[in-house]
Design a protein around this motif. Structure first.
Motif, PDB file in Angstrom:
ATOM      1  N   LEU A   1       0.798  -1.105  -0.037  1.00  0.00           N
ATOM      2  CA  LEU A   1      -0.043   0.042  -0.002  1.00  0.00           C
ATOM      3  C   LEU A   1       0.769   1.289  -0.002  1.00  0.00           C
ATOM      4  CD1 LEU A   1      -2.800  -1.275   2.376  1.00  0.00           C
ATOM      5  CD2 LEU A   1      -3.107  -0.642  -0.169  1.00  0.00           C
ATOM      6  N   LEU A   2       1.901   1.159   0.801  1.00  0.00           N
ATOM      7  CA  LEU A   2       2.999   2.320   0.824  1.00  0.00           C
ATOM      8  C   LEU A   2       3.691   2.291  -0.647  1.00  0.00           C
ATOM      9  CD1 LEU A   2       3.823   3.942   3.187  1.00  0.00           C
ATOM     10  CD2 LEU A   2       5.844   2.664   3.047  1.00  0.00           C
ATOM     11  N   ALA A   3       3.844   1.414  -1.166  1.00  0.00           N
ATOM     12  CA  ALA A   3       4.391   1.596  -2.777  1.00  0.00           C
ATOM     13  C   ALA A   3       3.554   2.063  -3.568  1.00  0.00           C
ATOM     14  CB  ALA A   3       4.886   0.140  -2.959  1.00  0.00           C
ATOM     15  N   LEU A   4       2.103   1.639  -3.385  1.00  0.00           N
ATOM     16  CA  LEU A   4       0.894   2.313  -4.323  1.00  0.00           C
ATOM     17  C   LEU A   4       0.974   3.795  -4.096  1.00  0.00           C
ATOM     18  CD1 LEU A   4      -1.272   1.646  -6.294  1.00  0.00           C
ATOM     19  CD2 LEU A   4      -2.652   1.321  -4.374  1.00  0.00           C
ATOM     20  N   ALA A   5       1.104   4.113  -2.658  1.00  0.00           N
ATOM     21  CA  ALA A   5       0.647   5.493  -2.210  1.00  0.00           C
ATOM     22  C   ALA A   5       1.769   6.226  -2.944  1.00  0.00           C
ATOM     23  CB  ALA A   5       0.758   5.599  -0.983  1.00  0.00           C
TER      24      ALA A   5
END
Lengths: 644, 204, 252
Positions: C16-20
């Motif tokens: 999710l962090l990567a996506l953000a």
């Protein structure tokens, strides 16, 4: 989008051939009074207006543009080359003009519209490239028209209105003239020569003129008394070009610096299509190589700039660490009197800097294409080749000598690694009621090493009366596993199952999805009674690649209880396996001959002496390399100091 | 549409596989089916690539391109293997031995060559790359591990040496983990780009 | 999976962090996606190599590796395709055509599609020849055997290897070095990286391997990815240090 007139399929705006039916789209370069496609093919010998030909026509355009101009009907203007662009831009905005010009504008407009429609689909680079190609085309047409006007004005017509250049062409090719006038289908003579020239026609004419050049040289007169160059000096094409004071071009031969026999014939379409008769022009070109570039017109600096940038590439490459072979890239020798791109971009062209860079790059590529370059210099025999051979022989000799002298299988008192101990423990914990799956996933190259490791393990499984099945994930695994089983000679020889689909098949096999699919192929890769990999007590993965090991860890291990996988692998895979063992994802691993485990591992074959000698040789050579480098550096420093 | 369809298929496939793995009890059978399709598509792609390779070499022979003799060898080997497999069956021991007898020596000799090349590369690595932190650390670690692999130090049976050796053996873990984490981050980012449709390795 | 473990939760958080990060950098740097972007040395070398080879009229060989679907699926197998896209766009009209070699059936088909698409975009689709992107072999050593003659071609000016390569690639690197052919390479494999280091080659390490499109400035999304990667790397490094400290302190 452009609609194909033959099949109605949609094509890219610039498409010259329909991508659906393969037919030529045609309309872009088709003008009034132009012959049928068949005629064009006959004249240009299959020349489709492909991008390569457009590019080549750009390059050759300097020569033939005057011919184009002779057919135009606006002789009143005599713009200089530098001024020629501006009035043309104004003209292009006027609604009145020749029919073909109007069509070009329409086509350009359609292309722009089409490009706008696809703007969301195309990437930024694609858009830039397409727009740039369109502008280049448009610019070429404009320049052709300008130069054609100048040529038309400069070349006087006779009483019948026939231009000078045309009379020369006819004098050279009376048969062709007869053909052109006799053919009723082509139309009368005036119509024939008033029509617009296509690139194919121009090229065909040029090829024909060049082919007949030897004959011309025998009959052509010498230079006129007034010093006006005759055909003998310039040739028919150059004479036409000279009328607009273009540089008297002697085009170099179109051959590449790589010998033809090295090249696939179809890999050089441009070179293949070019006439070989241009080669005689090489000698005068070579003689003129000493001509100082100061004779170049002042306004033609773009290619010179690029040429100046070219040598600067090598320091950059050196800086980037690519210097070791730069000097061996065969430099293209650009002749000083090479045709240069004419003038700056028209004022209506709004070019980004990157577009200009691309344009400059492509221009230079266009003009350098086919230029004479010296043949590849024979590289000197590398001294490293001999040293390499000596080193290899040294290693081989040491290994062979050890094999002969060594007393044979020496079992050193070696301390097993932690991972190998864990592997042995996992193996020893299995009982008669347990089931093990052996997965063979290694290459034939490493089979020798794997077949030294695996038999002891499998023999221990047999000794413990553990049931084991075999699965292979690659086609060569079928015969590799058969060879392995021959060495093991198990009590109950299992059948070798093949799992198709590589890693895609692993996930369904691991989590039981295979048995749920309507086809159930994955389940068929396992023996009856086994639903998925979770039914096995231990999975013995025999692989020689870290990627395969990783795939099993990432795709299969998450679906299994921890420590259900043990790995047998080569020594070079050990660093990749270590983190997985450290985190408890694998029960243990054997990596390389040193880590043998299982029944009879202590007495298993391990060529310890040969192994040690090989390592020693490598160690010595590594140290030798360091010493040699240090020595070289020292010598260089001493030389530097001496020079200072 | 021409470009949008593959993107939509790719995104939907990726999302479905993710959903199938998370909600396996509900989507499990369908996930298996989709993966089965992937196997079929992959196999077909392999067939297409092989066909393309055969056509390429056939053209080389027909146009008598330099080195076409090797193309003849390739096509003959391919034809013999194909006919042998179809005629005898891929599980025929004689056929398997025949294939192995050719493939194994070829690959083993290639791997043997790697060992020889590595020997000369060991000498030349410093000459080619000069002194840098990378080459120095490479040289030192190579020397240490070659010494350890010789097994001479272990025969001394000194506990302190064993401790040091154990510590040194753990060192590659550090680098390997770092590289693995880096590679995994890169893979995650690429997967996100594929799922967002901005990375399209399948399109032009 | 019926229940999520600690590792699963950490993995989800990271994704999710990567996506953000990807979305943030993609939108925040929309106007200047490559501004102040870290450049990967190997791909910059490759960039120069492409220009130099085109300038000299020599041939360029691009190896995009193997193992996309066959023996071990990995996204690292497709990392060479952005590079192929970038190079093929720039080298369509070179004297010598780009030669692409792959060791996987799917990769071979994809490379043909990419090359064909580059010709199609340049309105020169009739110049495309399937032989420009070939399958070298279906196994590691078979593909190596197919790569060697391509490297050995006399017209070669440079070789770029970007994809899944193992240690045996050293043979190709050594051959290129003996022929004084420039090489730039990147691979995710540890064995391949060792071979690239030993051979004469500019190499990319770790996640830099996935950054060809960002380094060559052909894909703004890839540039955003590279920034997000760096951010993630910093976060993970800090988390590891904190975790180690807490473990030593006895908290964890």
């Amino acid at each position: 989008m452009t609609v194909c007139p033959h099949c109605g399929g949609k094509n890219l705006p610039h498409a010259t051939r329909c991508v659906h039916c393969g037919e030529e789209m045609g309309a872009f370069f088709a003008f009034d009074a132009q012959g049928t496609p068949e005629d064009e093919n006959a004249e240009s010998q299959g020349g489709s207006d492909s991008i390569s030909e457009v590019l080549r026509s750009l390059r050759e355009g300097d020569v033939f543009e005057p011919i184009l101009g002779a057919a135009s009907e606006s002789p009143q203007e005599e713009p200089t080359e530098d001024e020629s662009v501006e009035p043309e831009v104004t003209n292009s905005e006027q609604p009145s003009g020749p029919e073909w010009l109007r069509r070009i504008r329409q086509k350009a407009q359609q292309e722009e519209n089409g490009t706008a429609e696809n703007r969301d689909e195309l990437s930024a680079v694609d858009r830039e490239f397409n727009d740039w190609i369109a502008r280049i085309r448009e610019k070429t047409q404009r320049e052709a028209l300008n130069q054609a006007r100048a040529a038309d004005t400069a070349m006087p017509a006779d009483a019948s209105g026939t231009p000078e250049w045309l009379r020369k062409v006819r004098a050279l090719n009376p048969q062709g003239q007869d053909d052109s006038t006799d053919g009723a289908a082509i139309g009368n003579e005036a119509d024939e020569w008033e029509m617009e020239w296509t690139d194919e026609r121009l090229r065909a004419l040029r090829e024909k003129a060049l082919l007949e050049e030897p004959e011309i040289e025998q009959t052509r007169p010498g230079p006129g008394p007034g010093g006006e160059p005759g055909l003998a000096e310039e040739g028919i094409v150059a004479a036409a070009a000279g009328a607009v004071e273009l540089p008297t071009e002697t085009r170099p031969a179109e051959f590449h610096n790589i010998p033809d026999e090295e090249e696939p014939a179809e890999s050089l379409p441009a070179a293949k299509a070019l006439p070989e008769v241009t080669e005689p022009a090489l000698e005068p070109e070579a003689e003129e190589e000493e001509t100082p570039p100061s004779t170049e017109p002042a306004g033609e600096e773009a290619p010179t700039k690029i040429e100046e940038e070219t040598p600067a590439l090598e320091p950059i490459l050196e800086q980037a660490g690519l210097a070791s072979g730069v000097e061996n890239l065969n430099p293209v020798e650009v002749t000083p009197d090479e045709p240069k791109p004419t003038g700056d971009a028209p004022s209506d062209l709004m070019l980004l800097r990157t577009q200009k860079d691309f344009a400059a790059l492509l221009k230079s590529m266009i003009y350098q294409e086919g230029t004479h370059s010296s043949p590849a210099k024979a590289t000197k025999a590398e001294p490293a080749g001999i040293s390499r051979f000596v080193l290899a022989m040294l290693l081989l000799a040491a290994l062979i000598a050890t094999l002969i002298i060594s007393p044979g299988n020496v079992v050193p008192s070696r301390m097993p690694t932690e991972a190998a101990s864990a592997f042995a423990d996992a193996l020893g914990a299995l009982g008669a009621q347990d089931q093990v799956l052996l997965v063979t996933d290694y290459q034939a190259a490493t089979s020798t090493e794997m077949e030294l490791l695996l038999p002891t393990v499998l023999k221990q499984l047999d000794a413990q009366q553990v049931t084991w099945d075999v699965l292979t994930t690659q086609p060569s695994g079928l015969w590799l596993t058969e060879a392995l089983l021959e060495k093991v000679d198990p009590n109950n020889k299992p059948s070798v199952n093949y799992l198709p689909g590589g890693s895609f098949g692993l996930v369904p096999l691991a989590n039981g999805l295979g048995s749920q699919t309507p086809l159930g192929e994955y389940a068929s890769a396992l023996p009856q009674g086994i639903q998925d990999l979770r039914d096995y007590d231990l999975i013995l993965l025999a692989c020689d690649s870290e990627l395969q090991a990783r795939t099993w860890m990432e795709q299969v291990a998450p679906w299994l209880p921890p420590g259900r996988i043990a790995v047998v692998s080569t020594m070079q895979t050990a660093p990749m396996l270590a983190p997985y063992y450290d985190s408890g994802q694998i029960a243990g691993y054997l990596a390389g001959l040193e880590d043998q485990a299982g029944e009879g591992a202590e007495s298993a074959y391990f060529p310890a002496r040969v192994f040690q000698v090989g390592l020693l040789v490598l160690l010595v050579l590594l140290l030798l390399g360091m010493i040699v480098k240090a020595d070289q550096d020292t010598l260089q420093q001493i030389e530097k100091r001496g020079e200072e | 549409m021409k470009k949008g369809l593959p993107i939509a298929v790719a995104i939907l496939s990726g999302l479905f596989v993710l959903a199938g793995l998370i909600f396996q009890p509900y989507l499990g059978p369908y996930l298996g089916l989709v993966l089965n399709w992937a196997v079929i598509v992959g196999s077909m792609a392999l067939l297409v690539a092989i066909a393309s390779l055969i056509i390429y070499h056939a053209r080389s022979i027909l146009t008598a391109r330099k080195g076409f003799i090797f193309s003849i060898v390739i096509l003959a080997s391919f034809g013999l293997s194909l006919v042998g497999g179809l005629w005898l069956g891929v599980d025929n021991p004689a056929y398997l031995k025949w294939v192995g007898a050719i493939q194994r020596p070829l690959e083993v000799s290639l791997l043997g060559l790697v060992a020889l090349i590595m020997t000369s590369a060991a000498v030349q690595v410093f000459r080619n790359r000069g002194w840098s932190p990378l080459t120095v650390s490479f040289g030192l670690s190579a020397i240490f591990f070659l010494l350890i692999a010789l097994g001479l130090l272990q025969t001394l049976e000194v506990p302190q040496i064993a401790t040091v050796i154990g510590y040194i053996r753990q060192l590659p873990l550090v680098g390997a983990r770092g590289l693995l984490i880096g590679v995994a981050i890169g893979a995650v980012m690429m997967a996100i780009r594929v799922l967002l449709g901005s990375e399209r390795p399948y399109s032009d | 999976m019926s229940s999520l473990g600690m590792a699963d939760k950490v993995a989800i958080a990271l994704v999710l962090l990567a996506l953000a990060g990807q979305l943030f950098f993609q939108s925040a740097r929309r106007r200047a996606p490559y501004s102040k972007l870290r450049k990967v040395n190997a791909y910059q070398s490759a960039d120069l190599l492409i220009s130099a080879v085109a300038e000299k009229g020599r041939r360029l060989v691009l190896g995009i590796g193997n193992n996309l679907t066959d023996q071990g699926a990995s996204l690292s197998g497709v990392a060479g395709l952005p590079l192929l896209k970038a190079i093929s766009r720039r080298s369509l009209f070179n004297d010598q055509k780009l030669q692409t070699v792959s060791g996987d059936g799917v990769l071979a088909c994809l490379s043909q599609m990419v090359t064909h698409g580059a010709y199609q975009n340049a309105v020169a689709v009739e110049l495309f020849q399937p032989g420009e992107a070939v399958l070298a072999g279906t196994t590691r050593f078979a593909s190596l055997a197919g790569l060697l003659p391509e490297v050995n071609h006399r017209a070669n000016g440079g070789v770029i290897l970007s994809g899944q390569f193992e240690g045996e690639t050293l043979l190709a690197l050594d051959l290129a070095a003996r022929k004084n052919i420039l090489v730039a390479g990147s691979t995710a494999s540890l064995g391949g990286q060792a071979a690239f280091l030993a051979g004469v080659c500019n190499l990319a390490l770790g996640e830099d391997y996935y950054a060809p499109a960002a380094s060559l400035e052909t894909d703004p999304a890839a540039a955003a990815s590279l920034r997000a990667q760096d951010l993630l790397r910093i976060i993970i490094a800090i988390a590891l240090l904190v975790g180690a400290g807490l473990t030593i302190a006895g908290v964890l």
